[in-house]
Design a protein around this motif. Structure first.
Motif, PDB file in Angstrom:
ATOM      1  N   TYR A   1      -8.458   2.146  14.148  1.00 20.02           N
ATOM      2  CA  TYR A   1      -9.205   0.890  14.009  1.00 20.02           C
ATOM      3  C   TYR A   1      -9.319   0.170  15.347  1.00 20.02           C
ATOM      4  O   TYR A   1      -8.421   0.276  16.198  1.00 20.02           O
TER       5      TYR A   1
ATOM      6  N   ASP B   1       0.827  -1.213   0.000  1.00 20.36           N
ATOM      7  CA  ASP B   1       0.000   0.000   0.000  1.00 20.36           C
ATOM      8  C   ASP B   1       0.865   1.268   0.000  1.00 20.36           C
ATOM      9  O   ASP B   1       0.668   2.155  -0.826  1.00 20.36           O
TER      10      ASP B   1
ATOM     11  N   TYR C   1      -5.957   9.370   9.785  1.00 19.43           N
ATOM     12  CA  TYR C   1      -5.162   8.578  10.742  1.00 19.43           C
ATOM     13  C   TYR C   1      -3.839   8.185  10.097  1.00 19.43           C
ATOM     14  O   TYR C   1      -3.672   8.283   8.880  1.00 19.43           O
TER      15      TYR C   1
ATOM     16  N   HIS D   1     -14.296   2.304   4.235  1.00 25.39           N
ATOM     17  CA  HIS D   1     -14.117   1.224   3.255  1.00 25.39           C
ATOM     18  C   HIS D   1     -15.447   0.504   3.050  1.00 25.39           C
ATOM     19  O   HIS D   1     -16.189   0.277   4.018  1.00 25.39           O
TER      20      HIS D   1
ATOM     21  N   VAL E   1      -1.112   5.211   9.197  1.00 26.41           N
ATOM     22  CA  VAL E   1      -0.944   3.760   9.071  1.00 26.41           C
ATOM     23  C   VAL E   1       0.070   3.329  10.138  1.00 26.41           C
ATOM     24  O   VAL E   1       0.800   4.171  10.670  1.00 26.41           O
ATOM     25  N   PRO E   2       0.127   2.027  10.464  1.00 21.88           N
ATOM     26  CA  PRO E   2       1.038   1.611  11.541  1.00 21.88           C
ATOM     27  C   PRO E   2       2.483   2.003  11.247  1.00 21.88           C
ATOM     28  O   PRO E   2       2.979   1.802  10.133  1.00 21.88           O
TER      29      PRO E   2
ATOM     30  N   HIS F   1     -11.696   8.159   5.688  1.00 20.95           N
ATOM     31  CA  HIS F   1     -12.397   7.381   4.659  1.00 20.95           C
ATOM     32  C   HIS F   1     -13.184   6.256   5.294  1.00 20.95           C
ATOM     33  O   HIS F   1     -12.899   5.848   6.426  1.00 20.95           O
TER      34      HIS F   1
ATOM     35  N   ARG G   1      -3.292   8.972   6.250  1.00 23.17           N
ATOM     36  CA  ARG G   1      -4.352   8.750   5.255  1.00 23.17           C
ATOM     37  C   ARG G   1      -5.482   9.737   5.527  1.00 23.17           C
ATOM     38  O   ARG G   1      -5.786  10.031   6.686  1.00 23.17           O
TER      39      ARG G   1
ATOM     40  N   ILE H   1      -0.983   6.309   0.820  1.00 23.09           N
ATOM     41  CA  ILE H   1      -1.061   5.159  -0.092  1.00 23.09           C
ATOM     42  C   ILE H   1      -1.569   5.589  -1.481  1.00 23.09           C
ATOM     43  O   ILE H   1      -1.726   4.761  -2.362  1.00 23.09           O
TER      44      ILE H   1
ATOM     45  N   GLY I   1      -6.697  -2.526   1.350  1.00 21.13           N
ATOM     46  CA  GLY I   1      -5.888  -2.281   2.556  1.00 21.13           C
ATOM     47  C   GLY I   1      -5.871  -3.516   3.445  1.00 21.13           C
ATOM     48  O   GLY I   1      -6.539  -4.499   3.165  1.00 21.13           O
ATOM     49  N   PRO I   2      -5.108  -3.442   4.538  1.00 22.04           N
ATOM     50  CA  PRO I   2      -4.925  -4.626   5.377  1.00 22.04           C
ATOM     51  C   PRO I   2      -5.911  -4.757   6.535  1.00 22.04           C
ATOM     52  O   PRO I   2      -5.783  -5.670   7.343  1.00 22.04           O
ATOM     53  N   MET I   3      -6.920  -3.886   6.634  1.00 24.18           N
ATOM     54  CA  MET I   3      -7.729  -3.844   7.851  1.00 24.18           C
ATOM     55  C   MET I   3      -9.077  -4.547   7.745  1.00 24.18           C
ATOM     56  O   MET I   3      -9.869  -4.515   8.682  1.00 24.18           O
TER      57      MET I   3
HETATM   58  C1  BEZ Z   1      -6.510   1.356   5.395  1.00 18.12           C
HETATM   59  O1  BEZ Z   1      -6.969   2.163   4.616  1.00 18.12           O
HETATM   60  O2  BEZ Z   1      -7.233   0.778   6.183  1.00 18.12           O
HETATM   61  C2  BEZ Z   1      -5.050   1.144   5.428  1.00 18.12           C
HETATM   62  C3  BEZ Z   1      -4.330   1.255   4.272  1.00 18.12           C
HETATM   63  C4  BEZ Z   1      -2.964   1.052   4.319  1.00 18.12           C
HETATM   64  C5  BEZ Z   1      -2.370   0.758   5.507  1.00 18.12           C
HETATM   65  C6  BEZ Z   1      -3.106   0.648   6.677  1.00 18.12           C
HETATM   66  C7  BEZ Z   1      -4.472   0.859   6.627  1.00 18.12           C
END
Ligand code: BEZ
Ligand code: FE
Length: 258
Positions: free
Chosen positions: A139, A56, A173, A199, A175-176, A197, A194, A227, A83-85
């Motif tokens: 998250y 990403d 927020y 998802h 990303v980690p 948003h 980011r 990203i 994304g990874p969530m």
């Molecule tokens: C997300 O949008 O949830 C996301 C995208 C990339 C890294 C971490 C979270």
């Protein structure tokens, strides 16, 4: 994809990928020590389960998304990276969150729209699966104040394709940043933010699954998403009412054969 097709694609793509890597290693005269450091980094990315995150932040996911949907002149809603969530099968529920300590007292947000085929037919029973950060703390997976599964849920479209879910307006927020990908971002001077948003993953029989994101105007990171996933077609206004906010997001799915 069948195992045989996978092997054929591997045999097609991997030699070219390696040739490209070899060319870069030669051009930069990469040393043995540097190469071992690179391999160690990739090992850490795998151990930390951060390969999707790495894909990403290096904008590789956005590239794959663009190539996978470059034939979408069908009128379908624009796709975006997952994304990874994502977590599978969150509960079916209209209100997708529970209050938590430190959440703040912002007004709730009602997201509404219709799910239709690109032909205009409503798609009753279409499943709209949503996930997002809370208004504070990110998250649920990162924020121990939030119950597991907070700000995740699925709703089904009604007979006329209408759907609605109740949430809170998310905020930008990061990303980690505490793992190897965070070190990479720091090293290349890339910020981790980011824009806010939500998802969505939308499924309906006979139609292509849509994975997308909705963004909101005036966000400081709209032009500068770490990203690179913002598409102008996915930015939707939020309307303020006395004690709540609303956002309309109609969704068109392409028929499977299209
Ligand atoms: C997300 O949008 O949830 C996301 C995208 C990339 C890294 C971490 C979270
Ligand atoms: Fe996200």
């Amino acid at each position: 994809m069948s195992v045989q097709v996978q092997s054929e694609r591997l045999a097609e793509v991997m030699p070219d990928m390696l040739a490209a890597i070899h060319e870069v290693l030669e051009r930069h005269r990469v040393t043995e020590e540097e190469w071992m450091t690179g391999l160690q980094f990739l090992t850490e990315v795998g151990r930390a389960d951060e390969f999707v995150l790495f894909s990403d932040v290096t904008r590789t996911s956005v590239l794959i998304d663009a190539m996978s949907h470059d034939d979408d002149e069908s009128g379908a809603t624009a796709s975006d990276v997952e994304g990874p969530m994502y977590t599978v099968e969150p509960p079916l529920r209209k209100k997708i969150y529970e209050e938590y300590e430190g959440m703040g007292d912002d007004d709730p947000l009602f997201v509404r729209g219709r799910v239709t085929s690109t032909t205009g037919e409503p798609l009753p029973g279409a499943v709209v699966d949503v996930w997002q950060t809370g208004p504070a703390g990110g998250y649920d997976i990162w924020d121990e104040r939030q119950p597991e599964g907070n700000f995740r849920g699925r709703v089904k479209a009604e007979d006329d394709g209408a759907y609605e879910f109740h949430t809170m307006l998310p905020k930008p927020y990061t990303v980690p940043t505490t793992g190897p990908v965070g070190r990479y971002l720091e090293a290349v001077g890339q910020h981790p933010w980011r824009p806010a948003h939500i998802h969505l993953k939308v499924t309906a029989p006979g139609h292509r699954t849509l994975v997308t994101q909705v963004f909101f105007p005036d966000d400081p990171y709209l032009e500068n998403d770490t990203i690179g996933a913002v598409k102008p077609a996915l930015v939707r206004p939020v309307e303020k009412h006395d004690d709540h906010l609303t956002c309309t997001f109609d969704i068109a799915l392409a028929p499977q054969s299209a």
